[in-house]
Design an enzyme around this catalytic site. Structure first.
Site, PDB file in Angstrom:
ATOM      1  N   LYS A  54      40.353  47.643  42.355  1.00 42.24           N
ATOM      2  CA  LYS A  54      41.088  47.442  41.099  1.00 42.24           C
ATOM      3  C   LYS A  54      42.356  46.595  41.200  1.00 42.24           C
ATOM      4  CE  LYS A  54      38.778  48.829  38.608  1.00 42.24           C
ATOM      5  NZ  LYS A  54      37.429  48.187  38.468  1.00 42.24           N
ATOM      6  N   THR A  55      42.320  45.630  42.097  1.00 36.66           N
ATOM      7  CA  THR A  55      43.492  44.767  42.240  1.00 36.66           C
ATOM      8  C   THR A  55      43.255  43.367  41.669  1.00 36.66           C
ATOM      9  OG1 THR A  55      42.717  44.194  44.434  1.00 36.66           O
ATOM     10  CG2 THR A  55      44.381  45.923  44.318  1.00 36.66           C
ATOM     11  N   GLY A  56      42.043  43.138  41.126  1.00 38.56           N
ATOM     12  CA  GLY A  56      41.747  41.814  40.573  1.00 38.56           C
ATOM     13  C   GLY A  56      40.614  41.121  41.312  1.00 38.56           C
ATOM     14  N   TRP A  59      38.069  39.028  39.128  1.00 37.28           N
ATOM     15  CA  TRP A  59      38.693  37.781  38.658  1.00 37.28           C
ATOM     16  C   TRP A  59      38.737  36.741  39.774  1.00 37.28           C
ATOM     17  CZ3 TRP A  59      44.553  37.625  36.932  1.00 37.28           C
ATOM     18  CH2 TRP A  59      44.800  36.410  36.275  1.00 37.28           C
ATOM     19  N   HIS A 119      36.160  45.650  50.657  1.00 34.53           N
ATOM     20  CA  HIS A 119      37.372  46.437  50.388  1.00 34.53           C
ATOM     21  C   HIS A 119      37.927  47.048  51.680  1.00 34.53           C
ATOM     22  CE1 HIS A 119      37.254  46.079  46.103  1.00 34.53           C
ATOM     23  NE2 HIS A 119      36.187  46.815  45.924  1.00 34.53           N
ATOM     24  N   TYR A 208      48.084  39.905  42.008  1.00 31.63           N
ATOM     25  CA  TYR A 208      47.498  39.846  40.659  1.00 31.63           C
ATOM     26  C   TYR A 208      48.535  39.316  39.673  1.00 31.63           C
ATOM     27  CZ  TYR A 208      45.240  41.727  36.408  1.00 31.63           C
ATOM     28  OH  TYR A 208      44.674  41.889  35.158  1.00 31.63           O
TER      29      TYR A 208
HETATM   30  P1  A3P Z   1      42.750  47.005  34.274  1.00 27.15           P
HETATM   31  O1  A3P Z   1      41.960  48.247  34.510  1.00 27.15           O
HETATM   32  O2  A3P Z   1      44.226  47.203  34.487  1.00 27.15           O
HETATM   33  O3  A3P Z   1      42.452  46.357  32.978  1.00 27.15           O
HETATM   34  P2  A3P Z   1      38.770  44.792  40.246  1.00 27.15           P
HETATM   35  O4  A3P Z   1      38.094  43.556  39.823  1.00 27.15           O
HETATM   36  O5  A3P Z   1      39.423  44.682  41.608  1.00 27.15           O
HETATM   37  O6  A3P Z   1      37.883  45.971  40.120  1.00 27.15           O
HETATM   38  O7  A3P Z   1      40.030  44.996  39.261  1.00 27.15           O
HETATM   39  C1  A3P Z   1      39.786  45.359  37.929  1.00 27.15           C
HETATM   40  C2  A3P Z   1      41.032  45.044  37.142  1.00 27.15           C
HETATM   41  O8  A3P Z   1      41.110  43.630  36.922  1.00 27.15           O
HETATM   42  C3  A3P Z   1      40.959  45.677  35.750  1.00 27.15           C
HETATM   43  O9  A3P Z   1      42.311  45.940  35.392  1.00 27.15           O
HETATM   44  C4  A3P Z   1      40.343  44.555  34.934  1.00 27.15           C
HETATM   45  O10 A3P Z   1      40.539  44.670  33.557  1.00 27.15           O
HETATM   46  C5  A3P Z   1      41.072  43.351  35.524  1.00 27.15           C
HETATM   47  N1  A3P Z   1      40.349  42.090  35.322  1.00 27.15           N
HETATM   48  C6  A3P Z   1      39.023  41.858  35.416  1.00 27.15           C
HETATM   49  N2  A3P Z   1      38.741  40.579  35.166  1.00 27.15           N
HETATM   50  C7  A3P Z   1      39.924  39.969  34.881  1.00 27.15           C
HETATM   51  C8  A3P Z   1      40.278  38.631  34.528  1.00 27.15           C
HETATM   52  N3  A3P Z   1      39.376  37.684  34.396  1.00 27.15           N
HETATM   53  N4  A3P Z   1      41.582  38.369  34.319  1.00 27.15           N
HETATM   54  C9  A3P Z   1      42.530  39.330  34.440  1.00 27.15           C
HETATM   55  N5  A3P Z   1      42.253  40.620  34.777  1.00 27.15           N
HETATM   56  C10 A3P Z   1      40.959  40.932  35.001  1.00 27.15           C
END
Ligand code: A3P
Length: 312
Positions: A54-56, A59, A119, A208
């Site tokens: 969940k760090t991005g 993306w 991870h 992020y």
């Molecule tokens: P939130 O739960 O704070 O919205 P990971 O990809 O490591 O699982 O991280 C998920 C987090 O990245 C989630 O955060 C998600 O919404 C956010 N996320 C996913 N795609 C994204 C994007 N294209 N741009 C910005 N944040 C994104």
């Protein structure tokens, strides 16, 4: 009284189920680590994305995939428009099958450079990944408060239906104690941070928050680090902007594939793609955590990272 007994029984049942759930995923993880150490062959061209949950990750997978393959695909028919980023840029764990030889030939048949994510903390990577010259790593981290909340919401959605959702207070305690799937968050970040200071040509360390604030700058930095800087012509044509737009939260989260389809992450885990796109904002944790919880997390961050030149 009867209510009280029932709730105690439920509590015991939940604890037993929780323990079973954790020990099953623990055994699976041990197998994966052993496989990566014993079977996985690193190539000089490989690109690894490493991160805590969940760090991005999603993306950054999309961005790296789009940067590396920018001359191959048109933006109107790009694979990221019909595939979830995890399908374009899989986790290394996804290749851990029972028949390792099949797995290796399957990895061999993938196009070069191989884009693989994990991870696992730095201390669990095999020596071959760290020492093979040429291969590169990109690491992404995020404010621990947002990581905790994003993780808690995500994992509750993945929990088996027979388990009640994990209360935030419990998730908070576990996170602060370093009890999470890939070890203590702060150690995870710090290990990769120290490595990036030591070997800046090998690993690019990103946050992020910086990606949110200056996506164009970071995308250019990424391309340069990966040995494929944007030419002046590409910049003039607006390719950097196209990549940022293609991989933006607004674009990806509204695609049919990410709204309605699922994706097989590892051999046992299938996830609804929409779970990867929640809000994508900096600081949303303040809507869930109490002031005391936020202060406590900031205090741990300050203590753990003190003296290393890393802040959130
Ligand atoms: P939130 O739960 O704070 O919205 P990971 O990809 O490591 O699982 O991280 C998920 C987090 O990245 C989630 O955060 C998600 O919404 C956010 N996320 C996913 N795609 C994204 C994007 N294209 N741009 C910005 N944040 C994104």
């Amino acid at each position: 009284m009867a209510d009280h007994l029932l709730s105690e029984q439920l509590d015991t049942h939940n604890k037993q189920e929780n323990a079973k759930f954790s020990s099953e995923s623990g055994a699976e993880m041990t197998y994966t680590i052993l496989w990566i150490h014993d079977e996985f062959k690193v190539q000089a061209a490989d690109i690894f994305l490493t991160s805590f949950l969940k760090t991005g990750t999603t993306w950054l997978k999309a961005l790296i995939f789009a940067i590396i393959n920018r001359t191959q695909y048109d933006f109107s028919t790009h694979p990221l428009l019909s595939n979830n980023p995890h399908e374009c840029f899989p986790f290394l764990d996804a290749y851990v099958h029972d028949h390792s030889h099949e797995t290796i030939s399957c990895l061999d048949s993938l196009p070069s450079p191989l884009l693989l994510a994990t991870h696992f903390p730095f201390s669990l990577l095999p020596n071959s990944m760290i020492t093979t010259s040429g291969c590169k790593f990109v690491y992404i981290c995020r404010d621990p408060k947002d990581v905790l909340v994003s993780n808690w919401l995500f994992l509750n959605k993945l929990r088996p239906k027979e388990l009640t959702p994990l209360p935030l207070e419990e998730a908070f305690e576990l996170f602060c104690q370093g009890m999470s799937h890939f070890g203590p968050y702060w150690d995870h970040v710090l290990e990769y941070w120290k490595w990036s200071l030591e070997k800046p040509e090998k690993i690019l360390f990103l946050k992020y928050e910086e990606l949110k604030k200056e996506p164009l700058v970071v995308v250019k930095k990424l391309a340069e680090f990966l040995g494929q800087p944007f030419s002046l012509e590409e910049e003039r044509k607006g390719i950097v902007q196209e990549i940022v737009r293609l991989c933006s939260f607004e674009n990806l989260s509204n695609l049919e594939v990410n709204k309605t389809k699922t994706c097989k992450l590892t051999k046992d885990v299938v996830v609804n793609n929409n779970l990867y796109f929640r809000k994508g904002e900096i600081g949303d944790s303040k809507n869930y955590l109490t002031n005391e919880m936020m202060e406590h997390l900031d205090k741990i961050t300050l203590e753990k990272l003190f003296g290393y030149g890393l802040t959130f």
